[in-house]
Design a protein around this motif. Structure first.
Motif, PDB file in Angstrom:
ATOM      1  N   ASN A  19       3.845 -14.967   6.668  1.00  0.00           N
ATOM      2  CA  ASN A  19       2.700 -14.116   6.305  1.00  0.00           C
ATOM      3  C   ASN A  19       2.933 -12.643   6.623  1.00  0.00           C
ATOM      4  O   ASN A  19       2.011 -11.855   6.550  1.00  0.00           O
ATOM      5  CB  ASN A  19       1.406 -14.629   6.948  1.00  0.00           C
ATOM      6  CG  ASN A  19       1.490 -14.729   8.444  1.00  0.00           C
ATOM      7  OD1 ASN A  19       2.325 -14.088   9.064  1.00  0.00           O
ATOM      8  ND2 ASN A  19       0.638 -15.541   9.039  1.00  0.00           N
ATOM      9  N   TYR A  34      -2.225 -14.167   1.225  1.00  0.00           N
ATOM     10  CA  TYR A  34      -1.309 -13.708   0.183  1.00  0.00           C
ATOM     11  C   TYR A  34      -0.990 -12.234   0.374  1.00  0.00           C
ATOM     12  O   TYR A  34      -1.675 -11.514   1.100  1.00  0.00           O
ATOM     13  CB  TYR A  34      -1.868 -13.939  -1.219  1.00  0.00           C
ATOM     14  CG  TYR A  34      -3.153 -13.188  -1.501  1.00  0.00           C
ATOM     15  CD1 TYR A  34      -3.122 -11.878  -1.980  1.00  0.00           C
ATOM     16  CD2 TYR A  34      -4.388 -13.775  -1.291  1.00  0.00           C
ATOM     17  CE1 TYR A  34      -4.288 -11.179  -2.232  1.00  0.00           C
ATOM     18  CE2 TYR A  34      -5.554 -13.092  -1.534  1.00  0.00           C
ATOM     19  CZ  TYR A  34      -5.503 -11.798  -2.007  1.00  0.00           C
ATOM     20  OH  TYR A  34      -6.664 -11.102  -2.248  1.00  0.00           O
ATOM     21  N   CYS A  35       0.051 -11.802  -0.324  1.00  0.00           N
ATOM     22  CA  CYS A  35       0.450 -10.400  -0.345  1.00  0.00           C
ATOM     23  C   CYS A  35       0.531  -9.976  -1.802  1.00  0.00           C
ATOM     24  O   CYS A  35       1.071 -10.720  -2.630  1.00  0.00           O
ATOM     25  CB  CYS A  35       1.808 -10.228   0.315  1.00  0.00           C
ATOM     26  SG  CYS A  35       2.494  -8.560   0.188  1.00  0.00           S
ATOM     27  N   LYS A  42       0.937 -11.714  -6.940  1.00  0.00           N
ATOM     28  CA  LYS A  42       0.434 -12.362  -5.730  1.00  0.00           C
ATOM     29  C   LYS A  42       1.501 -13.322  -5.193  1.00  0.00           C
ATOM     30  O   LYS A  42       1.947 -14.221  -5.898  1.00  0.00           O
ATOM     31  CB  LYS A  42      -0.856 -13.123  -6.046  1.00  0.00           C
ATOM     32  CG  LYS A  42      -1.604 -13.610  -4.834  1.00  0.00           C
ATOM     33  CD  LYS A  42      -2.862 -14.381  -5.241  1.00  0.00           C
ATOM     34  CE  LYS A  42      -4.058 -13.471  -5.298  1.00  0.00           C
ATOM     35  NZ  LYS A  42      -5.327 -14.253  -5.416  1.00  0.00           N
ATOM     36  N   TYR A  69       2.046 -16.052  -2.228  1.00  0.00           N
ATOM     37  CA  TYR A  69       1.243 -16.856  -1.304  1.00  0.00           C
ATOM     38  C   TYR A  69       1.977 -17.094   0.011  1.00  0.00           C
ATOM     39  O   TYR A  69       3.058 -17.684   0.026  1.00  0.00           O
ATOM     40  CB  TYR A  69       0.872 -18.183  -1.948  1.00  0.00           C
ATOM     41  CG  TYR A  69      -0.129 -18.008  -3.066  1.00  0.00           C
ATOM     42  CD1 TYR A  69      -1.494 -17.946  -2.785  1.00  0.00           C
ATOM     43  CD2 TYR A  69       0.284 -17.855  -4.376  1.00  0.00           C
ATOM     44  CE1 TYR A  69      -2.420 -17.757  -3.799  1.00  0.00           C
ATOM     45  CE2 TYR A  69      -0.644 -17.670  -5.392  1.00  0.00           C
ATOM     46  CZ  TYR A  69      -1.990 -17.626  -5.093  1.00  0.00           C
ATOM     47  OH  TYR A  69      -2.910 -17.434  -6.089  1.00  0.00           O
TER      48      TYR A  69
END
Length: 188
Positions: free
Chosen positions: A46, A79-80, A145, A147
């Motif tokens: 993350n 998410y990023c 996106k 995840y």
């Protein structure tokens, strides 16, 4: 010798080659991860670093300036977002310990590739140990996106006919034992 099967990967995973190790492929409502027939689908953590031109300098692999990236923590959101035509670094959730007679190759997952997201990871050399820094390119004109804590790429394990004379550990490789995202560096 050659490409290693799920049976071999499971045995080695239980011995600490991959930590944490997921003994089956998880794929419902997530980008799949875990053990597959002839590979292991790794998860992206993350933590991300996204390349930016705000306050940036020059991208120089011999003298990388940390102003070229911004840190993103996707722990809360899950998410990023990688900007259009941009690039991010991340790391695997898994920590690897590659055997001396094995080379691992990592390929991006088709789910992301079909969205224009390219994953690049260099080979895991014999006796490499550490988290894997993952390079993620968004080739599209739209935000992408990624995840966190889900599958990002698949690792294939190739066993050599014999152990190498000099391993990554023997060479005291510059990324040996890395934890988290590791930016580019050269030995001095």
């Amino acid at each position: 010798m050659g490409l290693k099967s799920d049976k071999w990967i499971r045995e080695m995973g239980q011995k600490g080659m991959i930590e944490p190790f997921c003994e089956k492929q998880i794929g419902k409502n997530v980008v799949s991860y875990g053990l597959s027939s002839y590979g292991y689908d790794i998860r992206v953590g993350n933590e991300f670093m996204i390349f930016t031109n705000i306050g940036a300098t020059l991208v120089d692999p011999k003298s990388f300036d940390e102003k070229n990236v911004i840190e993103v923590d996707a722990a809360e959101s899950g998410y990023c977002l990688v900007p259009p035509n941009s690039f991010a670094l991340a790391r695997t959730m898994e920590y690897f310990r590659i055997p001396r007679n094995v080379l691992a190759i990592c390929l991006g997952k088709s789910t992301y590739a079909r969205c224009g997201i390219i994953v690049n990871v260099t080979p895991f050399e014999p006796e490499f140990e550490g988290h894997i820094t993952i390079e993620i390119s968004n080739t599209t004109p739209l935000p992408a996106k990624i995840y966190a804590n889900e599958g990002i790429a698949q690792v294939l394990f190739l066993e050599g006919d014999e152990a190498c004379e000099v391993s990554y550990k023997d060479k005291k490789g510059k990324y040996q034992g890395q934890r988290g995202i590791t930016l580019p560096k050269v030995l001095k």
